[in-house]
Design a protein around this motif. Structure first.
Motif, mmCIF file in Angstrom:
data_model
loop_
_atom_site.group_PDB
_atom_site.id
_atom_site.type_symbol
_atom_site.label_atom_id
_atom_site.label_comp_id
_atom_site.label_asym_id
_atom_site.label_seq_id
_atom_site.Cartn_x
_atom_site.Cartn_y
_atom_site.Cartn_z
ATOM 1 N N GLY A 107 0.812 -1.209 0.000
ATOM 2 C CA GLY A 107 0.000 0.000 0.000
ATOM 3 C C GLY A 107 0.846 1.259 0.000
ATOM 4 N N MET A 108 1.906 1.261 0.793
ATOM 5 C CA MET A 108 2.801 2.414 0.830
ATOM 6 C C MET A 108 3.508 2.592 -0.513
ATOM 7 N N GLU A 109 3.968 1.485 -1.085
ATOM 8 C CA GLU A 109 4.678 1.561 -2.371
ATOM 9 C C GLU A 109 3.791 2.175 -3.445
ATOM 10 N N LEU A 110 2.540 1.745 -3.522
ATOM 11 C CA LEU A 110 1.633 2.255 -4.546
ATOM 12 C C LEU A 110 1.433 3.763 -4.399
ATOM 13 N N GLN A 111 1.223 4.219 -3.171
ATOM 14 C CA GLN A 111 1.004 5.653 -2.949
ATOM 15 C C GLN A 111 2.268 6.468 -3.217
ATOM 16 N N LEU A 112 3.419 5.948 -2.827
ATOM 17 C CA LEU A 112 4.672 6.675 -3.025
ATOM 18 C C LEU A 112 5.030 6.793 -4.507
ATOM 19 N N VAL A 113 4.765 5.724 -5.265
ATOM 20 C CA VAL A 113 5.073 5.760 -6.696
ATOM 21 C C VAL A 113 4.104 6.683 -7.425
ATOM 22 N N CYS A 114 2.825 6.668 -7.032
ATOM 23 C CA CYS A 114 1.824 7.504 -7.700
ATOM 24 C C CYS A 114 1.962 8.977 -7.328
ATOM 25 N N ASP A 115 2.454 9.260 -6.126
ATOM 26 C CA ASP A 115 2.523 10.639 -5.642
ATOM 27 C C ASP A 115 3.882 10.904 -5.006
ATOM 28 N N PRO A 116 4.927 11.092 -5.830
ATOM 29 C CA PRO A 116 6.277 11.269 -5.298
ATOM 30 C C PRO A 116 6.422 12.488 -4.386
ATOM 31 N N ALA A 117 5.546 13.484 -4.538
ATOM 32 C CA ALA A 117 5.650 14.695 -3.722
ATOM 33 C C ALA A 117 4.955 14.555 -2.367
ATOM 34 N N TRP A 118 4.307 13.425 -2.121
ATOM 35 C CA TRP A 118 3.554 13.206 -0.884
ATOM 36 C C TRP A 118 4.489 13.226 0.328
ATOM 37 N N ASP A 119 4.112 13.982 1.365
ATOM 38 C CA ASP A 119 4.856 13.970 2.619
ATOM 39 C C ASP A 119 4.371 12.769 3.432
ATOM 40 N N SER A 120 5.122 11.687 3.368
ATOM 41 C CA SER A 120 4.684 10.405 3.941
ATOM 42 C C SER A 120 5.247 10.153 5.335
ATOM 43 N N ALA A 121 5.900 11.143 5.930
ATOM 44 C CA ALA A 121 6.597 10.909 7.202
ATOM 45 C C ALA A 121 5.658 10.394 8.291
ATOM 46 N N LYS A 122 4.514 11.032 8.459
ATOM 47 C CA LYS A 122 3.577 10.622 9.510
ATOM 48 C C LYS A 122 2.998 9.245 9.221
ATOM 49 N N THR A 123 2.768 8.960 7.946
ATOM 50 C CA THR A 123 2.251 7.640 7.578
ATOM 51 C C THR A 123 3.284 6.558 7.843
ATOM 52 N N PHE A 124 4.552 6.861 7.555
ATOM 53 C CA PHE A 124 5.613 5.909 7.878
ATOM 54 C C PHE A 124 5.674 5.665 9.383
ATOM 55 N N GLU A 125 5.526 6.721 10.158
ATOM 56 C CA GLU A 125 5.529 6.553 11.612
ATOM 57 C C GLU A 125 4.407 5.604 12.052
#
Length: 201
Positions: A171-189
């Protein structure tokens, strides 16, 4: 004996060149545009050789994904072998995900194209299902061994925990590839906290 002969054929230099050419072609043209003519030309082999080794384009796509998955699993198992704490295991999983997202070998394009093909092709769906079963089983075995060593206290059967860890990563990979500008820090936490919980933290 037939299976062993087939495995030997697929380990040949020409078969490896074909797999690499298909990987590059899908990244450039997509699965639909990656014809045997294109792949044969780029691999420097005859079109008939692609039929001999793989039979169909779908089977060749599956082989590309299988080889990519095997290489990633080998790296994952090597890194997990030395992980002696929950935090160390989670760190390995996060680094593996980050490396995969940063990978520019067209692995993302191929797996997502193949998922689309699998909705129409039962053979491809079956091959993908078997691939997922194998990788889940391999990670489950690692987790089972870590639990026996007292490193983790799994919150479920090893294969169930492995499946949920894969779901988080996919799920994380799909979102990161589709939206490279996404600030994913909180989601990673949040994902790391979830993974630590599943491992017994």
């Amino acid at each position: 004996m037939e299976a062993a002969t087939s495995e030997r054929r697929l380990d040949s230099d020409k078969a490896r060149r074909i797999v690499e050419a298909m990987r590059a072609s899908v990244g450039l043209r997509g699965a639909a545009g990656s014809t045997f003519d294109h792949v044969a030309q780029e691999a420097g082999v005859s079109r008939g050789l692609l039929h001999y080794y793989f039979g169909s384009k779908e089977r060749l796509l599956v082989e590309v994904v299988r080889r990519d998955s095997e290489m990633r699993m080998q790296r994952l198992e090597q890194h997990l072998a030395g992980a002696d704490s929950i935090d160390a295991i989670v760190d390995v999983l996060v680094r593996q995900l980050e490396d995969y997202v940063a990978d520019d070998s067209n692995a993302h394009a191929i797996i997502h194209e193949l998922f689309s093909v699998s909705r129409r092709k039962d053979e491809v769906r079956g091959e993908l299902a078997e691939l997922y079963r194998k990788t889940r089983g391999q990670v489950a075995e690692v987790l089972r061994a870590k639990e026996a060593d007292g490193v983790v206290r799994l919150r479920g059967e090893p294969e169930a925990v492995a499946s949920l860890l894969f779901a988080l990563g996919d799920g994380m990979e799909l979102q990161l590839v589709c939206d490279p500008a996404w600030d994913s820090a909180k989601t990673f936490e949040a994902g790391i906290a979830t993974a630590r919980f599943l491992l017994g933290a």
